[in-house]
Design a protein around this motif. Structure first.
Motif, short mmCIF file in Angstrom:
data_model
loop_
_atom_site.label_atom_id
_atom_site.label_comp_id
_atom_site.label_asym_id
_atom_site.label_seq_id
_atom_site.Cartn_x
_atom_site.Cartn_y
_atom_site.Cartn_z
N SER A 42 0.82 -1.22 0.00
CA SER A 42 0.00 0.00 0.00
C SER A 42 0.85 1.26 0.00
N GLN A 46 0.63 3.96 -2.97
CA GLN A 46 0.30 5.38 -2.74
C GLN A 46 1.24 6.27 -3.55
N ASN A 120 -4.60 0.69 -4.28
CA ASN A 120 -4.03 1.99 -3.94
C ASN A 120 -3.90 2.91 -5.13
N GLY A 123 -7.44 3.89 -6.00
CA GLY A 123 -8.00 4.72 -4.93
C GLY A 123 -7.39 6.10 -4.89
N VAL A 124 -6.08 6.19 -5.04
CA VAL A 124 -5.40 7.49 -5.02
C VAL A 124 -5.86 8.35 -6.19
N ARG A 134 -13.50 4.61 -2.52
CA ARG A 134 -13.41 3.35 -1.80
C ARG A 134 -13.24 2.27 -2.85
N ARG A 163 -11.56 -0.55 0.82
CA ARG A 163 -10.57 0.32 1.47
C ARG A 163 -10.83 1.77 1.02
N GLU A 164 -10.89 2.67 1.99
CA GLU A 164 -11.19 4.07 1.68
C GLU A 164 -9.93 4.89 1.42
N TYR A 165 -10.10 5.88 0.54
CA TYR A 165 -9.04 6.80 0.17
C TYR A 165 -9.60 8.21 0.17
#
Length: 170
Positions: A42, A46, A120, A123-124, A134, A163-165
């Motif tokens: 992760s 990111q 990731n 999400g990013v 998410r 997974r939240e971002y």
């Protein structure tokens, strides 16, 4: 020796790097456990997500990507690295993607920590352009599924899986 340099072995830079990443993920999973391996992947995801997002924004001369551009970018970035992602469904709340070919090839099998790279990066990119995302990977080649299915939600829903971002600006 020509005999060695002409030997037919399946080795090139791309294969070597995929093998390296796959074996590295497996070693981390075996030593530290899946949760720790996902955490480490992760961190890398990111950074890569930030770099890819900046690259597309610059190339498109856009201060932010709209929802249609986000979906196109997610598909395009995976195409560029050897994946076969496509949009299954898209609306104001979510982007649902499918995938027939993982960029990590066979080296992803049994190494679900590598899926955190997709989570990731997706999400990013989505969060940096909409404020929130998410990501829920409901099917994964890494887990033995025939394909991947990734849901990128663009609005928060209480108790939803994934997974939240959040945007760095929020």
């Amino acid at each position: 020796m020509d005999e060695v340099s002409n030997a037919r072995i399946p080795l090139n830079q791309d294969r070597f790097l995929r093998q390296l990443l796959g074996n590295l993920a497996e070693a981390i999973q075996d030593v530290a456990g899946l949760e720790q391996a996902e955490g480490l992947v992760s961190i890398v995801g990111q950074k890569i997500g930030d770099e890819i997002n900046a690259g597309y924004r610059s190339a498109l001369a856009a201060p932010a990507l709209d929802k249609a551009q986000i979906a196109a970018v997610l598909v395009d970035l995976k195409r560029r690295i050897g994946g076969d992602f496509y949009v299954i469904e898209q609306d104001d709340d979510k982007i649902v993607l499918g995938n027939w070919r993982c960029p990590f090839g066979r080296y992803v099998e049994g190494r679900p920590a590598l899926c955190m790279m997709t989570s990731n990066v997706f999400g990013v990119i989505a969060a940096e352009n909409t404020g929130y995302a998410r990501v829920d990977i409901t099917e994964a080649i890494a887990n033995g599924d025939a394909q991947c299915r990734v849901i990128v939600s663009l609005k928060p829903h209480e108790g939803a899986a994934g997974r939240e971002y959040f945007s760095a600006d929020n």
